[in-house]
Scaffold this active site. Sequence first.
Site, mmCIF file in Angstrom:
data_model
loop_
_atom_site.group_PDB
_atom_site.id
_atom_site.type_symbol
_atom_site.label_atom_id
_atom_site.label_comp_id
_atom_site.label_asym_id
_atom_site.label_seq_id
_atom_site.Cartn_x
_atom_site.Cartn_y
_atom_site.Cartn_z
ATOM 1 C CD GLU A 90 -1.142 -0.336 3.705
ATOM 2 O OE1 GLU A 90 -1.390 0.620 4.457
ATOM 3 O OE2 GLU A 90 -1.616 -1.478 3.851
ATOM 4 C CB CYS A 117 3.515 -1.178 13.174
ATOM 5 S SG CYS A 117 3.615 -0.942 11.388
ATOM 6 C CG LEU A 213 13.392 7.143 20.602
ATOM 7 C CD1 LEU A 213 14.657 6.330 20.312
ATOM 8 C CD2 LEU A 213 13.769 8.533 21.117
ATOM 9 C CG HIS A 214 7.752 4.687 18.332
ATOM 10 N ND1 HIS A 214 7.076 5.784 17.841
ATOM 11 C CD2 HIS A 214 8.169 3.986 17.236
ATOM 12 C CE1 HIS A 214 7.069 5.739 16.516
ATOM 13 N NE2 HIS A 214 7.737 4.679 16.124
ATOM 14 C CB CYS A 331 2.002 2.201 8.402
ATOM 15 S SG CYS A 331 3.195 1.077 7.699
#
Length: 345
Positions: A90, A117, A213-214, A331
Amino acid sequence: MENILDYNEAELKQWMDKNGEKTFRAKQFFDWIYNGTFDFKDMKNLPQSTRERLEKNFYIGMPSVVKRLNSKKGDTVKFLFRYNDGNIIECVVMKYDYGNSICISTQVGCRMGCSFCASTIGGRVRDLTSGEILAQILKAQKEIGERISNIVLMGSGEPLDNYDNVIKFIRIVNSEKGLNIGQRHITLSTCGIVPRIYDLMKENLQITLAISLHASDDETRKKIMPIANRYSISEIIDCCKKYSDFTGRRITFEYSLVKDVNDDKESAKKLGELLSGMLCHVNLIPVNTVNETSYEKPESSKIKKFCDTLLKYKIESTIRKEMGADINAACGQLRRNYIEESEGK
């Protein structure tokens, strides 16, 4: 048979010369491609013998459109593309006042395993070639009838896990003989494969490096990103400082805010201390809902407080504007839903 889009102009010139064709035919071919003509038969200034020779040896690896979704606001278009081997990826086109930006995939699926994700559910199927990555832009441009001027390598896949193909792609789209998109209009997002960031530094590109990073401490990061078991935050930050010093480019740090996981004041303070004094910017991303996880985005007031805390450390941050929420534009979501529907789940 080879995908001719995996060739750059210099490589195709060599092929032309080796096969008894005039080398300038390579430029003529790519002029057609970059202007949206994807069939050898329609390239009228190429002699018929040349077209037949190309068709005998190559195919133009343009994906077909499986699905196209347009957001109600008209600012986002999401595509599901199918390649010749049946694999689906996608990409998303986002329309801004300053031009059109495209978020593209570099792999079919992903093996990094980040828990928030959708792209990583099901793992990595295969890498995309440089030509297959390029084809996403060419196809999207033709579909929307407008030029794309900004590229974000932030779709499915880890770009630095497909290093050679991604670097070749960047050089092709940046070339005056390619799409002529400036390097500063290209952003590469990585979860932090440290050795590859050093390799990227040596390429001496002027692209924007974005680090997913998160989390502001290793313990939290390990819970949501398996890559944290290989490279600590301190290793990543040290690497990024060297990258920034060498290239002169500001680093973007991406931080997905997850309710009750990494959105508290202490996490913001740790992040501020970690990045203080760096040439950097923080992109705060309220997490998207993924059916397979229980993650939720924090309340707006908490997001603002996180921002305010970073400002005390003189760190600029922005809260990512949500675009295309009504069309699963985050995503991996659309591909995942399509696969589940196809399998009858």
